[in-house]
Design an enzyme around this catalytic site. Structure first.
Site, PDB file in Angstrom:
ATOM      1  N   ARG A   1      28.216   6.254  28.968  1.00  0.00           N
ATOM      2  CA  ARG A   1      28.262   5.619  27.646  1.00  0.00           C
ATOM      3  C   ARG A   1      28.818   4.216  27.864  1.00  0.00           C
ATOM      4  O   ARG A   1      29.955   4.056  28.325  1.00  0.00           O
ATOM      5  CB  ARG A   1      29.150   6.416  26.688  1.00  0.00           C
ATOM      6  CG  ARG A   1      29.477   5.651  25.410  1.00  0.00           C
ATOM      7  CD  ARG A   1      30.097   6.492  24.330  1.00  0.00           C
ATOM      8  NE  ARG A   1      29.095   7.356  23.733  1.00  0.00           N
ATOM      9  CZ  ARG A   1      29.254   8.006  22.576  1.00  0.00           C
ATOM     10  NH1 ARG A   1      30.379   7.879  21.894  1.00  0.00           N
ATOM     11  NH2 ARG A   1      28.293   8.770  22.084  1.00  0.00           N
TER      12      ARG A   1
ATOM     13  N   HIS B   1      20.408   5.718  21.816  1.00  0.00           N
ATOM     14  CA  HIS B   1      21.218   6.941  21.901  1.00  0.00           C
ATOM     15  C   HIS B   1      20.253   8.132  22.008  1.00  0.00           C
ATOM     16  O   HIS B   1      20.138   8.947  21.090  1.00  0.00           O
ATOM     17  CB  HIS B   1      22.097   7.055  20.647  1.00  0.00           C
ATOM     18  CG  HIS B   1      23.232   8.019  20.770  1.00  0.00           C
ATOM     19  ND1 HIS B   1      23.500   8.729  21.924  1.00  0.00           N
ATOM     20  CD2 HIS B   1      24.173   8.421  19.863  1.00  0.00           C
ATOM     21  CE1 HIS B   1      24.563   9.506  21.719  1.00  0.00           C
ATOM     22  NE2 HIS B   1      24.983   9.337  20.487  1.00  0.00           N
TER      23      HIS B   1
ATOM     24  N   GLN C   1      21.141  11.882  21.243  1.00  0.00           N
ATOM     25  CA  GLN C   1      21.318  12.178  19.818  1.00  0.00           C
ATOM     26  C   GLN C   1      19.985  12.565  19.182  1.00  0.00           C
ATOM     27  O   GLN C   1      19.895  13.538  18.430  1.00  0.00           O
ATOM     28  CB  GLN C   1      21.897  10.935  19.112  1.00  0.00           C
ATOM     29  CG  GLN C   1      22.185  11.164  17.653  1.00  0.00           C
ATOM     30  CD  GLN C   1      23.307  12.171  17.445  1.00  0.00           C
ATOM     31  OE1 GLN C   1      24.372  12.039  18.016  1.00  0.00           O
ATOM     32  NE2 GLN C   1      23.063  13.198  16.649  1.00  0.00           N
TER      33      GLN C   1
ATOM     34  N   ASP D   1      23.832   6.022   9.517  1.00  0.00           N
ATOM     35  CA  ASP D   1      24.877   5.948  10.543  1.00  0.00           C
ATOM     36  C   ASP D   1      25.909   4.940  10.056  1.00  0.00           C
ATOM     37  O   ASP D   1      25.687   4.232   9.055  1.00  0.00           O
ATOM     38  CB  ASP D   1      24.232   5.513  11.870  1.00  0.00           C
ATOM     39  CG  ASP D   1      25.180   5.602  13.061  1.00  0.00           C
ATOM     40  OD1 ASP D   1      26.288   6.158  12.924  1.00  0.00           O
ATOM     41  OD2 ASP D   1      24.798   5.107  14.142  1.00  0.00           O
TER      42      ASP D   1
ATOM     43  N   CYS E   1      24.566  11.224  12.743  1.00  0.00           N
ATOM     44  CA  CYS E   1      24.983  11.553  14.121  1.00  0.00           C
ATOM     45  C   CYS E   1      26.472  11.831  14.218  1.00  0.00           C
ATOM     46  O   CYS E   1      26.914  12.462  15.169  1.00  0.00           O
ATOM     47  CB  CYS E   1      24.566  10.429  15.062  1.00  0.00           C
ATOM     48  SG  CYS E   1      25.386   8.860  14.750  1.00  0.00           S
TER      49      CYS E   1
ATOM     50  N   ARG F   1      23.636  19.080  20.005  1.00  0.00           N
ATOM     51  CA  ARG F   1      23.857  18.184  21.145  1.00  0.00           C
ATOM     52  C   ARG F   1      24.121  19.027  22.393  1.00  0.00           C
ATOM     53  O   ARG F   1      23.614  18.740  23.478  1.00  0.00           O
ATOM     54  CB  ARG F   1      25.065  17.257  20.890  1.00  0.00           C
ATOM     55  CG  ARG F   1      24.895  16.232  19.779  1.00  0.00           C
ATOM     56  CD  ARG F   1      23.943  15.114  20.168  1.00  0.00           C
ATOM     57  NE  ARG F   1      24.354  14.423  21.396  1.00  0.00           N
ATOM     58  CZ  ARG F   1      25.283  13.468  21.466  1.00  0.00           C
ATOM     59  NH1 ARG F   1      25.889  13.039  20.376  1.00  0.00           N
ATOM     60  NH2 ARG F   1      25.580  12.875  22.623  1.00  0.00           N
TER      61      ARG F   1
HETATM   62  N1  NVA Z   1      25.892   3.725  16.081  1.00  0.00           N
HETATM   63  C1  NVA Z   1      27.145   4.363  16.430  1.00  0.00           C
HETATM   64  C2  NVA Z   1      26.904   5.747  16.911  1.00  0.00           C
HETATM   65  C3  NVA Z   1      28.131   6.528  17.279  1.00  0.00           C
HETATM   66  C4  NVA Z   1      27.821   7.875  17.823  1.00  0.00           C
HETATM   67  C5  NVA Z   1      27.867   3.527  17.472  1.00  0.00           C
HETATM   68  O1  NVA Z   1      27.187   3.008  18.387  1.00  0.00           O
HETATM   69  O2  NVA Z   1      29.071   3.367  17.380  1.00  0.00           O
HETATM   70  N1   CP Z   2      27.244  11.304  17.754  1.00  0.00           N
HETATM   71  C1   CP Z   2      28.002  10.988  18.806  1.00  0.00           C
HETATM   72  O1   CP Z   2      27.509  10.535  19.852  1.00  0.00           O
HETATM   73  O2   CP Z   2      29.336  11.252  18.643  1.00  0.00           O
HETATM   74  P1   CP Z   2      30.539  10.803  19.592  1.00  0.00           P
HETATM   75  O3   CP Z   2      30.687   9.323  19.457  1.00  0.00           O
HETATM   76  O4   CP Z   2      31.719  11.559  19.076  1.00  0.00           O
HETATM   77  O5   CP Z   2      30.208  11.173  21.013  1.00  0.00           O
END
Ligand code: NVA
Ligand code: CP
Length: 307
Positions: free
Chosen positions: A105, A132, A135, A221, A261, A289
């Site tokens: 990540r 992502h 997801q 989101d 998500c 997930r």
């Molecule tokens: N769009 C959000 C998703 C978190 C799972 C982010 O990138 O922070």
């Molecule tokens: N939806 C998702 O990826 O959640 P986290 O940021 O908690 O991993």
């Protein structure tokens, strides 16, 4: 060295491979629910590298790897050499000699691509600024569980054209469904980032109510994704009219499902009555997930299996 398969974007797997993954997800989930031991990845090690916070992604990958008989190691940039300027290519060479599969990540997609280019083992995108994919694997599987095939359906995306939105748009071309997107002015989908090819799977709407009209799935989101915190105040103002509320859900099909998500901010991108309401499938979505990523790791490490 055989070049490993990676999952850095949705389009890294074919429609047929993704359909196979959904079948395996169903089988692996049923086994888990029946408390059946299934250890195809015994003695395999997953390394998880986090440059951003996570609850679901860390938990689902770590628990998933243990449930498949393997082990998982958590690294972050604060207390590894990754945060002290070690080149990502060097990190990939070393980490991939000591492990069997890697999940990352991070910020720019380019970082994960550079890592994958120097990795001896499969690399999975656990979220970048651009995509992502894990997801959307879980989201489409959840839709199939609740409503059947997604082909020919309409997904309404309300809010920021972020990593999750881009991945929905990639998935729409692969699975042949439509995504109706409504963002505030200035936050529109970037065609190149979303990999749009003018195939008619994407439509932009100025009014979020128009995007939601007739949709089979309404999703949104956070207004401010990780890494964009400096814009938070401005975004709170700009996105104020892009909340998924009960009125917007009424514009969608009567049997439309709501997805997010997570983590969610009630009162911002979604009203509490929607996320906590009867059409919301967010807890199934979060749980899936786990099952979808177990199927993904099994596929990347073992290929297609019959048992
Ligand atoms: N769009 C959000 C998703 C978190 C799972 C982010 O990138 O922070
Ligand atoms: N939806 C998702 O990826 O959640 P986290 O940021 O908690 O991993």
């Amino acid at each position: 060295m055989v070049t490993p398969r990676h999952f850095l974007q949705m389009k890294d797997l074919s429609r047929e491979e993704l359909a196979y993954l959904f079948d395996r997800t169903r089988i692996i989930k049923a086994r888990f629910k029946a408390y059946q031991r299934y250890w195809p990845l015994q003695d395999r090690t997953l390394v998880m590298i986090f440059e951003k916070a996570s609850t679901r992604t860390r938990l689902s990958f770590e628990a998933g790897m243990h449930q498949l008989g393997g082990s998982a190691i958590y690294l972050n940039t604060r207390d590894s050499q990754l945060g002290r300027g070690e080149p990502v290519e060097d990190a990939a060479e070393v980490i991939s000699r000591m492990s069997d599969i890697v999940m990352i990540r991070t910020y720019e997609q380019e970082i994960i691509e550079r890592f994958a280019g120097h990795s001896r083992v499969p690399v999975i995108n656990g979220l970048t600024n651009e995509y992502h994919p894990c997801q959307i694997l879980a989201d489409i599987f959840t839709f199939i569980e609740h409503r059947g095939a997604i082909q020919g359906r309409t997904v309404a995306w309300i809010g920021d054209s972020n990593n999750v939105c881009n991945t929905w748009l990639q998935a729409a071309e692969i699975f042949d469904f439509k995504v109706h997107v409504s963002t505030p002015p200035g936050y529109e989908v970037e065609a190149e980032r979303a990999g749009l090819h003018g195939t008619g799977h994407f439509e932009q709407f100025a009014d979020p109510m128009d995007a939601a009209r007739g949709a089979d799935l309404v999703t949104t989101d956070v207004w401010t994704s990780m890494g964009f915190e400096a814009e938070n105040e401005e975004r709170m103002r700009d996105f104020a009219d892009w909340q998924v509320d009960a009125e917007m859900m009424r514009a969608a099909k009567p049997d439309a499902v709501f997805m997010h998500c997570l983590p969610a901010h009630r009162g911002e991108e979604v009203a509490a009555e929607v996320i906590d309401g009867a059409q919301s499938v967010v807890w199934d979505e979060a749980e899936n997930r786990l099952h979808a990523q177990k199927a993904l790791m099994e596929f990347l490490l073992l290929g297609r299996v019959n048992d």
